[in-house]
Design an enzyme around this catalytic site. Structure first.
Site, PDB file in Angstrom:
ATOM      1  N   ASP A  38       0.786  -1.127   0.044  1.00 14.95           N
ATOM      2  CA  ASP A  38       0.020  -0.043  -0.143  1.00 14.95           C
ATOM      3  C   ASP A  38       1.075   1.389  -0.012  1.00 14.95           C
ATOM      4  O   ASP A  38       2.097   1.158   0.597  1.00 14.95           O
ATOM      5  CB  ASP A  38      -1.038  -0.048   1.203  1.00 14.95           C
ATOM      6  CG  ASP A  38      -2.091  -0.963   1.183  1.00 14.95           C
ATOM      7  OD1 ASP A  38      -2.305  -1.394   0.189  1.00 14.95           O
ATOM      8  OD2 ASP A  38      -2.568  -1.239   2.179  1.00 14.95           O
ATOM      9  N   TYR A  66       6.166  -8.802   8.437  1.00 10.36           N
ATOM     10  CA  TYR A  66       5.686  -7.282   8.547  1.00 10.36           C
ATOM     11  C   TYR A  66       5.930  -6.857   9.933  1.00 10.36           C
ATOM     12  O   TYR A  66       5.686  -7.629  10.924  1.00 10.36           O
ATOM     13  CB  TYR A  66       4.182  -6.998   8.206  1.00 10.36           C
ATOM     14  CG  TYR A  66       3.904  -7.362   6.715  1.00 10.36           C
ATOM     15  CD1 TYR A  66       3.997  -6.611   5.778  1.00 10.36           C
ATOM     16  CD2 TYR A  66       3.385  -8.577   6.378  1.00 10.36           C
ATOM     17  CE1 TYR A  66       3.774  -6.526   4.491  1.00 10.36           C
ATOM     18  CE2 TYR A  66       3.035  -8.989   5.217  1.00 10.36           C
ATOM     19  CZ  TYR A  66       3.241  -8.047   3.959  1.00 10.36           C
ATOM     20  OH  TYR A  66       2.787  -8.095   2.888  1.00 10.36           O
ATOM     21  N   ASP A  80      -7.186   1.483   8.429  1.00 10.27           N
ATOM     22  CA  ASP A  80      -5.873   2.137   8.723  1.00 10.27           C
ATOM     23  C   ASP A  80      -6.171   3.393   9.076  1.00 10.27           C
ATOM     24  O   ASP A  80      -7.358   4.026   8.963  1.00 10.27           O
ATOM     25  CB  ASP A  80      -4.808   1.926   7.664  1.00 10.27           C
ATOM     26  CG  ASP A  80      -5.056   2.539   6.418  1.00 10.27           C
ATOM     27  OD1 ASP A  80      -5.816   3.576   6.270  1.00 10.27           O
ATOM     28  OD2 ASP A  80      -4.675   2.238   5.151  1.00 10.27           O
ATOM     29  N   ARG A 171      -3.856  -5.041   7.717  1.00  7.85           N
ATOM     30  CA  ARG A 171      -4.886  -4.175   8.239  1.00  7.85           C
ATOM     31  C   ARG A 171      -6.187  -4.710   8.645  1.00  7.85           C
ATOM     32  O   ARG A 171      -6.822  -4.342   9.574  1.00  7.85           O
ATOM     33  CB  ARG A 171      -5.387  -3.238   6.837  1.00  7.85           C
ATOM     34  CG  ARG A 171      -4.360  -2.009   6.726  1.00  7.85           C
ATOM     35  CD  ARG A 171      -4.930  -1.301   5.418  1.00  7.85           C
ATOM     36  NE  ARG A 171      -4.970  -2.042   4.282  1.00  7.85           N
ATOM     37  CZ  ARG A 171      -5.833  -1.812   3.237  1.00  7.85           C
ATOM     38  NH1 ARG A 171      -6.922  -1.433   3.525  1.00  7.85           N
ATOM     39  NH2 ARG A 171      -5.636  -2.847   2.076  1.00  7.85           N
TER      40      ARG A 171
END
Length: 297
Positions: A38, A66, A80, A171
């Site tokens: 993203d 991540y 988010d 997310r």
């Protein structure tokens, strides 16, 4: 040019932006990426150069790692911090509660993709519909969480390190953990630390790539396809066989000394120490034969 660049994508740029920048820097058209990040996320973005674009599906299948910052007490339409706030909650769980609930998400889990995602439904990307205010039914997706560690606890959030399978939406994971905690949550930041064999500690910035082009050192930053293909056995063939393979001919496994190969096996073929292609063992009317899976010539 043929290979992979382990690029460190900055925040504020799309994955497509980075592909365009690499195309301009290298002066070639055939450039792609493996695994979208993203715009608000940063970190490892494998860039595929030349015929290495054929490796995209293999890289996307690889495990990812991540680091996310989770914001507690706020839920948004995008899941988010950049989205429109849809819910707020004053309850703040303890670190012990957070760690206990987080472990419930380790293993096989079902995720509902966020509306703000690039998944297509009936030919339309979900985020295109979301921007029009539309919310449609989505099918849950099965993903796997190998590891989930929480740390750096503060009043309104914590840090989460996630090792996961392809297709995992961090997310959505933040959103779902917030609900499971009896409050709400969204993702405040995201960094991809690893994508398959590529690590953030070894990644280069677009500025470093551009400087390498200017100084004639760019080849040092383009990693060979074997970085991804090392798990497949290597087989050398003569130039005569190489020419026939390039012309699309298939060979029985025994013709290349692979009598013990079985259906589904994959091999790297080399001609004069140069990677020619990947071949897969398939069943034909002549028995087990080698079919080209990915070519690099």
């Amino acid at each position: 040019m043929l290979g992979i660049i382990n690029l460190n994508k900055p925040t504020g740029k799309t994955s497509h932006d980075m592909v365009s920048m690499v195309r301009r820097a290298l002066g070639i058209r055939r450039v792609g990426h493996a695994g979208t990040l993203d715009p608000e996320a940063s970190g490892v973005l494998p860039i595929l150069v030349g015929k290495a674009t054929a490796l995209s599906d293999l890289l996307i299948e690889k495990t990812k790692v991540y680091t996310a910052t989770v914001r507690l007490g706020i839920a948004t339409d995008t899941y988010d911090i950049t989205g429109v706030v849809r819910e707020q909650h004053n309850f703040r769980p303890t670190p012990e509660q957070i760690m206990a609930v987080a472990q419930e998400f380790v293993g096989d889990i079902s995720q509902l993709p966020p509306m703000y995602s690039a998944i297509k439904v009936n030919g339309k990307k979900l985020y295109e519909l979301a921007r029009k205010g539309e919310v449609i039914d989505r099918k849950p997706r099965q993903v796997h969480i190998y590891r989930l560690e929480c740390s750096n606890f503060v009043d309104d959030g914590f840090t989460m390190t996630v090792e996961c399978s392809k297709g995992t939406y961090i997310r959505s994971l933040c959103h779902d953990i917030g609900k499971a905690l009896g409050t709400c949550a969204c993702m405040a930041s995201l960094v991809r630390n690893q994508s398959g064999p590529f690590y953030l500690t070894d990644a280069v910035t677009i500025e470093e790539l551009q400087e390498a082009v200017e100084t004639g050192q760019v080849e040092k930053l383009i990693l060979p396809p074997e970085t991804v293909l090392a798990s497949y056995p290597a087989v050398s063939v003569s130039s005569a066989y190489g020419n026939k393979i390039r012309n699309g001919l298939r060979f029985r496994v025994g013709q290349l000394g692979l009598e013990h190969a079985k259906e589904g096996d994959v091999f790297r073929l080399y001609e004069n120490d140069v990677l020619l292609c990947l071949v897969k063992v398939v069943v034909s009317d002549k028995g087990l034969v080698l079919a080209i899976d990915k070519s690099f010539y």
